[in-house]
Design an enzyme around this catalytic site. Structure first.
Site, PDB file in Angstrom:
ATOM      1  N   HIS A  83       0.832  -1.217   0.000  1.00 31.83           N
ATOM      2  CA  HIS A  83       0.000   0.000   0.000  1.00 31.83           C
ATOM      3  C   HIS A  83       0.859   1.257   0.000  1.00 31.83           C
ATOM      4  O   HIS A  83       0.520   2.254  -0.624  1.00 31.83           O
ATOM      5  CB  HIS A  83      -0.971   0.009   1.190  1.00 31.83           C
ATOM      6  CG  HIS A  83      -0.341   0.259   2.521  1.00 31.83           C
ATOM      7  ND1 HIS A  83       0.267  -0.731   3.248  1.00 31.83           N
ATOM      8  CD2 HIS A  83      -0.208   1.402   3.249  1.00 31.83           C
ATOM      9  CE1 HIS A  83       0.728  -0.218   4.379  1.00 31.83           C
ATOM     10  NE2 HIS A  83       0.472   1.076   4.400  1.00 31.83           N
ATOM     11  N   TYR A  84       1.996   1.195   0.674  1.00 28.92           N
ATOM     12  CA  TYR A  84       2.923   2.330   0.731  1.00 28.92           C
ATOM     13  C   TYR A  84       3.549   2.578  -0.639  1.00 28.92           C
ATOM     14  O   TYR A  84       3.595   3.707  -1.128  1.00 28.92           O
ATOM     15  CB  TYR A  84       3.994   2.025   1.773  1.00 28.92           C
ATOM     16  CG  TYR A  84       5.157   2.985   1.818  1.00 28.92           C
ATOM     17  CD1 TYR A  84       5.017   4.259   2.362  1.00 28.92           C
ATOM     18  CD2 TYR A  84       6.417   2.604   1.358  1.00 28.92           C
ATOM     19  CE1 TYR A  84       6.093   5.138   2.425  1.00 28.92           C
ATOM     20  CE2 TYR A  84       7.492   3.476   1.414  1.00 28.92           C
ATOM     21  CZ  TYR A  84       7.325   4.739   1.946  1.00 28.92           C
ATOM     22  OH  TYR A  84       8.391   5.592   2.010  1.00 28.92           O
ATOM     23  N   LEU A  85       4.016   1.507  -1.269  1.00 30.26           N
ATOM     24  CA  LEU A  85       4.662   1.628  -2.579  1.00 30.26           C
ATOM     25  C   LEU A  85       3.669   2.027  -3.665  1.00 30.26           C
ATOM     26  O   LEU A  85       4.016   2.750  -4.604  1.00 30.26           O
ATOM     27  CB  LEU A  85       5.374   0.322  -2.942  1.00 30.26           C
ATOM     28  CG  LEU A  85       6.563  -0.041  -2.047  1.00 30.26           C
ATOM     29  CD1 LEU A  85       7.089  -1.424  -2.398  1.00 30.26           C
ATOM     30  CD2 LEU A  85       7.679   1.000  -2.165  1.00 30.26           C
TER      31      LEU A  85
END
Length: 217
Positions: free
Chosen positions: A125-127
């Site tokens: 989700h961060y990437l």
């Protein structure tokens, strides 16, 4: 001197960026803060602070700004909602504000792996947020540099790196000191303009590595 707005100025990497810029003869740093109590630490360094929350309105933050370094982030361990609010939507807001103000360059601190988030399930989700923010910047029309470092460490910077446009196709670490130096070097107009690159600790000096990247076209 050019006025440089640093988003994420209170973070580990952002603080290093401020310190480097504060000792520069070419750049004047301004720290983007979201709480009044954060102002004092920058005043102690004789650095001006600009109030603005990436989760709110930032259209006013670009007054007198020449270039931007976006080093803000919720961190890979925060929930998806916070990551989207800061790393994606916050970045997009600041990009829009910079574009409206005709800022001369926008330097984005991204992350290695943002080109293909599916390869890292833990940070997916961060990437994904980083990837979408990077794409938004590339399509904005702003002159940009997107820096995608490997795993960040608090080791002493060696000013030696290995870089590649797109993907290095290998994992590695890099100190926050060196990442901060790369971000500051990327402010120079001809260097790595409209380039996305990955960086890890290596053998080549940061300066010559960025010059080499710039000459690749």
């Amino acid at each position: 001197m050019e006025n440089i707005l640093i988003a994420g100025a209170t973070g580990h990497t952002g603080k290093r960026v401020i310190e480097i810029l504060n000792n520069s003869e070419s750049f004047n740093p301004l720290a983007l803060i979201r709480k009044e109590e954060q102002r004092q630490q920058f005043e102690d360094m004789e650095v001006e602070a600009v109030m603005g929350d990436l989760e709110g309105d930032v259209s006013h933050t670009m007054k007198g700004i020449d270039k931007v370094i976006f080093a803000a982030g919720s961190g890979g361990s925060t929930g998806k909602d916070k990551t989207i609010a800061v790393d994606l939507e916050g970045a997009k807001k600041l990009i829009d504000a910079a574009k409206n103000a005709k800022v001369k360059k926008f330097v984005m601190l991204s992350s290695m792996g943002a080109d293909d988030p599916s390869k890292n399930e833990d940070l997916k989700h961060y990437l994904e947020a980083k990837k979408e923010a990077d794409e938004y910047l590339r399509e904005s029309g702003l002159p940009y540099t997107i820096v995608r470092p490997g795993a960040l460490t608090d080791d002493l910077g060696l000013a030696k790196v290995k870089v590649a446009k797109g993907s290095l196709n290998e994992r590695g670490e890099i100190s926050r000191d060196d990442v901060a130096f790369i971000l500051v070097m990327s402010l120079a107009d001809p260097l790595v303009k409209n380039v996305t690159f990955e960086a890890i600790e290596g053998e080549e000096s940061i300066k010559s590595a960025l010059i080499d990247l710039s000459q690749l076209g």
